[in-house]
Each structure stands twice: as structure tokens, then as C-alpha cells.
Enzyme design. Structure first.
Site, PDB file in Angstrom:
ATOM      1  N   GLY A  47       0.956  -1.458  -0.319  1.00  0.00           N
ATOM      2  CA  GLY A  47      -0.340   0.258   0.217  1.00  0.00           C
ATOM      3  C   GLY A  47       0.674   1.395  -0.192  1.00  0.00           C
ATOM      4  O   GLY A  47       1.937   0.883  -0.695  1.00  0.00           O
ATOM      5  N   GLU A  48       0.265   2.337   0.610  1.00  0.00           N
ATOM      6  CA  GLU A  48       1.187   3.031   0.804  1.00  0.00           C
ATOM      7  C   GLU A  48       1.906   3.406   2.358  1.00  0.00           C
ATOM      8  O   GLU A  48       1.184   3.387   3.334  1.00  0.00           O
ATOM      9  CB  GLU A  48       0.447   4.940   0.673  1.00  0.00           C
ATOM     10  CG  GLU A  48       1.309   5.710  -0.057  1.00  0.00           C
ATOM     11  CD  GLU A  48       2.135   6.223   0.625  1.00  0.00           C
ATOM     12  OE1 GLU A  48       3.513   6.415   0.734  1.00  0.00           O
ATOM     13  OE2 GLU A  48       1.911   6.892   2.309  1.00  0.00           O
ATOM     14  N   SER A  49       3.519   3.172   2.534  1.00  0.00           N
ATOM     15  CA  SER A  49       4.026   3.223   3.998  1.00  0.00           C
ATOM     16  C   SER A  49       3.742   4.017   4.800  1.00  0.00           C
ATOM     17  O   SER A  49       3.800   4.007   6.489  1.00  0.00           O
ATOM     18  CB  SER A  49       5.173   3.391   4.010  1.00  0.00           C
ATOM     19  OG  SER A  49       5.866   3.489   3.054  1.00  0.00           O
ATOM     20  N   CYS A  79       6.333  -5.436   0.516  1.00  0.00           N
ATOM     21  CA  CYS A  79       6.178  -3.972  -0.478  1.00  0.00           C
ATOM     22  C   CYS A  79       6.003  -3.339   0.290  1.00  0.00           C
ATOM     23  O   CYS A  79       6.635  -3.033   1.044  1.00  0.00           O
ATOM     24  CB  CYS A  79       5.101  -4.189  -1.728  1.00  0.00           C
ATOM     25  SG  CYS A  79       5.800  -2.375  -3.035  1.00  0.00           S
ATOM     26  N   ARG A 106      12.908   2.817  -0.274  1.00  0.00           N
ATOM     27  CA  ARG A 106      12.229   2.664  -1.077  1.00  0.00           C
ATOM     28  C   ARG A 106      11.709   2.941  -1.915  1.00  0.00           C
ATOM     29  O   ARG A 106      13.121   3.457  -2.584  1.00  0.00           O
ATOM     30  CB  ARG A 106      10.636   3.726  -0.190  1.00  0.00           C
ATOM     31  CG  ARG A 106      10.445   4.172   1.424  1.00  0.00           C
ATOM     32  CD  ARG A 106       9.848   5.250   2.085  1.00  0.00           C
ATOM     33  NE  ARG A 106       8.278   5.272   1.391  1.00  0.00           N
ATOM     34  CZ  ARG A 106       7.537   6.354   1.449  1.00  0.00           C
ATOM     35  NH1 ARG A 106       7.722   7.433   2.378  1.00  0.00           N
ATOM     36  NH2 ARG A 106       6.141   6.000   0.763  1.00  0.00           N
ATOM     37  N   ILE A 135       6.424  -3.343  -7.644  1.00  0.00           N
ATOM     38  CA  ILE A 135       5.632  -2.281  -7.975  1.00  0.00           C
ATOM     39  C   ILE A 135       5.483  -0.862  -6.867  1.00  0.00           C
ATOM     40  O   ILE A 135       5.164  -1.462  -5.738  1.00  0.00           O
ATOM     41  CB  ILE A 135       3.213  -2.129  -7.951  1.00  0.00           C
ATOM     42  CG1 ILE A 135       3.040  -3.679  -8.498  1.00  0.00           C
ATOM     43  CG2 ILE A 135       2.763  -0.716  -7.966  1.00  0.00           C
ATOM     44  CD1 ILE A 135       1.534  -3.573  -8.300  1.00  0.00           C
ATOM     45  N   ARG A 136       6.259  -0.304  -7.461  1.00  0.00           N
ATOM     46  CA  ARG A 136       7.123   0.716  -6.828  1.00  0.00           C
ATOM     47  C   ARG A 136       7.815   0.646  -5.644  1.00  0.00           C
ATOM     48  O   ARG A 136       7.188   0.850  -4.219  1.00  0.00           O
ATOM     49  CB  ARG A 136       6.269   2.430  -6.099  1.00  0.00           C
ATOM     50  CG  ARG A 136       6.049   2.920  -8.146  1.00  0.00           C
ATOM     51  CD  ARG A 136       4.620   4.564  -7.123  1.00  0.00           C
ATOM     52  NE  ARG A 136       3.510   3.616  -7.277  1.00  0.00           N
ATOM     53  CZ  ARG A 136       2.353   2.890  -7.897  1.00  0.00           C
ATOM     54  NH1 ARG A 136       3.252   2.802  -9.048  1.00  0.00           N
ATOM     55  NH2 ARG A 136       1.405   2.568  -7.263  1.00  0.00           N
ATOM     56  N   HIS A 172       4.706  -8.774  -4.539  1.00  0.00           N
ATOM     57  CA  HIS A 172       3.258  -8.362  -4.401  1.00  0.00           C
ATOM     58  C   HIS A 172       2.671 -10.145  -4.545  1.00  0.00           C
ATOM     59  O   HIS A 172       2.201 -10.524  -5.979  1.00  0.00           O
ATOM     60  CB  HIS A 172       2.529  -7.920  -5.093  1.00  0.00           C
ATOM     61  CG  HIS A 172       2.955  -6.308  -4.346  1.00  0.00           C
ATOM     62  ND1 HIS A 172       1.595  -5.783  -2.990  1.00  0.00           N
ATOM     63  CD2 HIS A 172       3.114  -5.565  -5.035  1.00  0.00           C
ATOM     64  CE1 HIS A 172       2.080  -4.019  -3.450  1.00  0.00           C
ATOM     65  NE2 HIS A 172       3.324  -3.949  -4.118  1.00  0.00           N
ATOM     66  N   GLU A 174       0.086 -11.578  -3.604  1.00  0.00           N
ATOM     67  CA  GLU A 174      -0.722 -12.157  -4.008  1.00  0.00           C
ATOM     68  C   GLU A 174      -1.735 -11.477  -4.651  1.00  0.00           C
ATOM     69  O   GLU A 174      -2.947 -11.755  -5.163  1.00  0.00           O
ATOM     70  CB  GLU A 174      -1.470 -10.645  -2.028  1.00  0.00           C
ATOM     71  CG  GLU A 174      -1.402  -9.844  -2.447  1.00  0.00           C
ATOM     72  CD  GLU A 174       0.064  -8.592  -2.119  1.00  0.00           C
ATOM     73  OE1 GLU A 174       0.490  -9.915  -2.094  1.00  0.00           O
ATOM     74  OE2 GLU A 174      -0.377  -7.738  -2.085  1.00  0.00           O
TER      75      GLU A 174
HETATM   76  N1  GLN Z   1       6.388   2.974  -2.794  1.00  0.00           N
HETATM   77  C1  GLN Z   1       5.643   2.242  -1.440  1.00  0.00           C
HETATM   78  C2  GLN Z   1       5.504   3.271  -0.042  1.00  0.00           C
HETATM   79  O1  GLN Z   1       6.473   3.964  -0.301  1.00  0.00           O
HETATM   80  C3  GLN Z   1       5.348   1.095  -1.362  1.00  0.00           C
HETATM   81  C4  GLN Z   1       4.355   0.448  -2.912  1.00  0.00           C
HETATM   82  C5  GLN Z   1       3.713  -0.541  -2.096  1.00  0.00           C
HETATM   83  O2  GLN Z   1       3.710  -1.144  -1.552  1.00  0.00           O
HETATM   84  N2  GLN Z   1       3.519  -1.571  -3.053  1.00  0.00           N
HETATM   85  O3  GLN Z   1       4.861   2.789   0.385  1.00  0.00           O
END
Ligand code: GLN
Length: 193
Positions: A47-49, A79, A106, A135-136, A172, A174
Site C-alpha cells: 500500500g502506502e507505507s 512491499c 523505498r 510495484i514501486r 506482491h 498476493e
Molecule cells: N512505494 C510504496 C511506499 O513507499 C510501496 C508500494 C507498494 O506497497 N506497492 O509505501
């Protein structure tokens, strides 16, 4: 079968619950710290940390979660979850939980290629290479002696690591329909009870 909670405050917790349901594992959403008492293992999803850590602090998860993991609750961060459980970050935010002895960056694979897939060999799972979706994604720069690298990408950076009962993956599992990393975590949880 163990009960594996999925931290459900932000990110793709639903996808983890679906995989665990396929494996016949009870996978409740964890939305309150008191629910940590009722589980045998915990997943912190992608998600978004910075948002996840903010909500961890707002909902009062930091102390009980840290204590449960230090006293042996198996934990898997994927992630953003890897970032959340790290000891040290190369970024100014968020303030991680410092549970796993890893130093993480990150968005380690750059802005141009923020999403990619690669087949990786993953120690602890049988059969063909695992199709890893990034993903990122973060990557591990450094780690303590008690941390074991389970998988690296082609450029040599570790993307799956384990320390005792903790697992962290920067991709990921999942999202691929291949349940073998979840099976690995289920075995870690079963072996710890
Ligand atoms: N780039 C996101 C972060 O720094 C992590 C991306 C992800 O969980 N797919 O939170």
C-alpha cells in the site's frame, strides 16, 4: 489450521485474505490492536507505507504490535509492509517499527521503471521460479547477521528476506495466483505454535 490476521487499515489486504481463504486458512481483518490477541501470525500488506504507519500510530498499534512480534508472533511484510517493519530506512519518512534488522530504500527501482515483473528463485519454495510483481517496490540495502536472503533480483538486490519468524518481500505474491509464498508463511506460523 492457524489464524493469520491481515492488517486492514490501508492497502491490498483483501487480496491476501483471498489467497489465505484459498488455502483454507482463517484470515481475519485486523483493524484494532485488541484483535492481535486472537491470531497466530500477521501480514502487513502493500500500500502506502507513510499512510500505514500514520494509521498504526493513530489506532495505537505500535506498542502492542511490537510487543507481540518481539514475543514471537510470526510476521510477514510485503512491499509497503517491508518498509513498515524495517529497522532503518534511507528515506525521511515513515518512522518504521524497527522489528526486522534490515536497512531498506523505498521506491528502490526508480521512477522510470516503477512496475516490473521478474522470475526469481526463492529459497524455501519448491518448483519453478516465482513470478514476482514489483510495484514501486522497496529493496534491502543492508541487513544484520541473523537475516537470511531468500531471493534476489537479477541486479543482485535482495527482495525476500527472513529473520527467525519474520518474513519480508518487496514484491506482491498476493497478485499472481501463485500461492507458494503464502504457503511458506503458513508453514512458518504452524511451526511456531
Ligand atoms: N512505494 C510504496 C511506499 O513507499 C510501496 C508500494 C507498494 O506497497 N506497492 O509505501
Amino acid at each position: 489450521m492457524p489464524i493469520i490476521g491481515v492488517l486492514a487499515i490501508q492497502g491490498d489486504f483483501l487480496e491476501h485474505q483471498q489467497v489465505l481463504a484459498r488455502l483454507g486458512v482463517d484470515a481475519p481483518e485486523i483493524k484494532l490492536p485488541s484483535q492481535l490477541e486472537d491470531i497466530d501470525g500477521l501480514i502487513i500488506p502493500g500500500g502506502e507505507s507513510t499512510t500505514i504507519v500514520q494509521l498504526i500510530d493513530i489506532y495505537g498499534f505500535r506498542q502492542p504490535l511490537t510487543e507481540r512480534v518481539r514475543s514471537g508472533l510470526p510476521l510477514w511484510g510485503t512491499c509497503a509492509g517491508m518498509i513498515v517493519i524495517a529497522d532503518r530506512l534511507r528515506d525521511r519518512r515513515p518512522d518504521p517499527l524497527r522489528l526486522m534488522d534490515i536497512d531498506v530504500s523505498r521506491n528502490a527501482f526508480g521512477r522510470q521503471i516503477d512496475s516490473f515483473e521478474e522470475d526469481i528463485a526463492l529459497e524455501g519454495i519448491e518448483g519453478p521460479d516465482f513470478r514476482a510483481v514489483f510495484i514501486r517496490a522497496p529493496a534491502v540495502n543492508l541487513m544484520g547477521d541473523s537475516v537470511k536472503v531468500l531471493a534476489k533480483v537479477r541486479d543482485g538486490r535482495p527482495v525476500a528476506v527472513r529473520q527467525d519468524r519474520m518474513l519480508a518481500t518487496s514484491f506482491h505474491p498476493e497478485l499472481t495466483g501463485d500461492d507458494r509464498v503464502h504457503q511458506l508463511f503458513v508453514r512458518m506460523v504452524e511451526n511456531s505454535t
